[in-house]
Design an enzyme around this catalytic site. Structure first.
Site, mmCIF file in Angstrom:
data_model
loop_
_atom_site.group_PDB
_atom_site.id
_atom_site.type_symbol
_atom_site.label_atom_id
_atom_site.label_comp_id
_atom_site.label_asym_id
_atom_site.label_seq_id
_atom_site.Cartn_x
_atom_site.Cartn_y
_atom_site.Cartn_z
ATOM 1 N N ASP A 198 -10.362 -3.377 -4.752
ATOM 2 C CA ASP A 198 -9.576 -2.494 -4.008
ATOM 3 C C ASP A 198 -9.542 -1.385 -4.835
ATOM 4 O OD1 ASP A 198 -7.599 -1.324 -2.795
ATOM 5 O OD2 ASP A 198 -5.945 -2.626 -3.501
ATOM 6 N N HIS A 248 -7.943 -5.137 -0.721
ATOM 7 C CA HIS A 248 -6.559 -4.663 -0.501
ATOM 8 C C HIS A 248 -6.324 -5.327 0.874
ATOM 9 C CE1 HIS A 248 -4.232 -1.088 -0.120
ATOM 10 N NE2 HIS A 248 -4.234 -1.018 1.162
ATOM 11 N N SER A 268 0.890 -1.094 0.075
ATOM 12 C CA SER A 268 -0.016 -0.113 0.076
ATOM 13 C C SER A 268 0.889 1.170 -0.049
ATOM 14 C CB SER A 268 -0.991 -0.161 1.239
ATOM 15 O OG SER A 268 -2.030 0.959 1.164
#
Length: 325
Positions: free
Chosen positions: A267, A297, A173
């Site tokens: 996501d 995610h 991320s």
């Protein structure tokens, strides 16, 4: 793995990746998190969000390793904490890991499980970086810390039992953003880097890609969260145009380290990860883009409870071995 060879536009038109039905095992995990009453990150104060993130993601069963050791090194802002994971093998390749959390959340403990999995499955010495967090330390503090840790690893990995001549960066991320920025900085400095492994990375501050329309309400990460994280991280609108912040806008990516980019169908960051993989390929960088249409995610942190995530972690470990062995 599928090598990215799709033509992308230098005008950066919105890109769409596929989404399948949410994996049933993953849906059960999402339901458990929602039943626990965890609010969106953007609905909380920074302090509360940090506490809950650490409670939710710390702990759990993890593979045993030869050693796990906490160290402090000299960083751009003073002492910089790192955690070193050494697998049970001699002279393993070295990976510098940066955790997710929107540059605002995350600790060495909350990323402990995924680092243990990477060290064990890829057979790599993993150095996890406790970089400075926003908003107390906005851009470029985190990217400076990440790159300083990479430089340190190149100089000292051998002392920790690792091989500094087989060196890569990996991040999840926002940590994927930091890993990508480190790879660009390494290229600019003539620094030899063998691979970058970007796991559902944040690469751009724009919200018009299809994945924002399709998954802006989550699960696990929402558009409001992503906007909030960028607001914590950037000092002013000027920072948005800095290629070490919005890596997808870097004018020239030629010569950066070979990349594996992992994206998930459910996501909000799906399409900006895919767009970055395409831009790397367009600039002549060797890229594997591994897309998991039924995942969300953060799924690589769920290997204990989601079979598809476990398979994806094995595939990632294989990619790491291919690039840095």
């Amino acid at each position: 793995m599928d090598e990215t060879a799709v033509e992308s536009s230098e005008h950066d038109e919105p890109h769409r990746e596929s989404t399948d039905e949410l994996d049933p095992e993953l849906a059960a995990v999402v339901a458990d998190i929602q039943a626990a009453g965890v609010p969106q990150w953007s609905a909380l104060s920074v302090a509360s969000a940090r506490r809950i993130e650490d409670e939710v993601f710390s702990g759990g069963a993890s593979p045993d390793l030869r050693t796990v050791r906490d160290l402090r090194i000299d960083g751009p802002g003073g002492d910089l904490s790192i955690r070193v994971y050494r697998p049970d093998r001699e002279n393993p390749p070295t990976l510098v890991f940066t955790h997710g959390g929107g540059w605002t959340l995350g600790t060495l403990d909350s990323s402990d499980n995924i680092c243990r999995e990477l060290a064990s499955r890829a057979g790599a010495l993993v150095l996890s970086v406790d970089y400075r967090l926003a908003p107390e330390h906005p851009f470029p503090a985190a990217t400076d810390d990440a790159y300083a840790a990479l430089q340190w690893a190149a100089a000292h990995a051998a002392e920790l039992g690792g091989d500094p001549d087989r060196l890569g960066v990996v991040g999840t991320s926002a940590g994927g953003n930091l890993a990508a920025a480190s790879a660009i900085r390494a290229r600019d400095a003539g620094f030899d880097l063998d691979g970058q492994f970007l796991l559902y990375p944040m690469t751009d501050r724009r919200f018009d890609r299809p994945s924002y329309d399709e998954h802006g309400d989550g699960p696990l990460l929402t558009e409001a969260d992503v906007r909030w994280f960028w607001d914590q991280y950037l000092r002013s609108p000027v920072d948005e145009h800095n290629p070490f912040a919005t890596v997808c806008r870097t004018p020239d990516l030629a010569g950066v380290a070979p990349a594996t980019v992992v994206t998930a169908g459910h996501d909000v960051l799906r399409d900006e990860g895919a767009a970055y993989a395409e831009r790397l390929a367009d600039h002549g960088v060797a890229v594997d883009h591994d897309h998991y249409p039924s995942m969300t995610h953060g799924f690589l942190s769920l290997t204990d409870s989601v079979s598809r995530a476990d398979e994806a972690m094995d595939a990632l470990a294989e990619a790491i071995r291919e690039w840095v062995e």
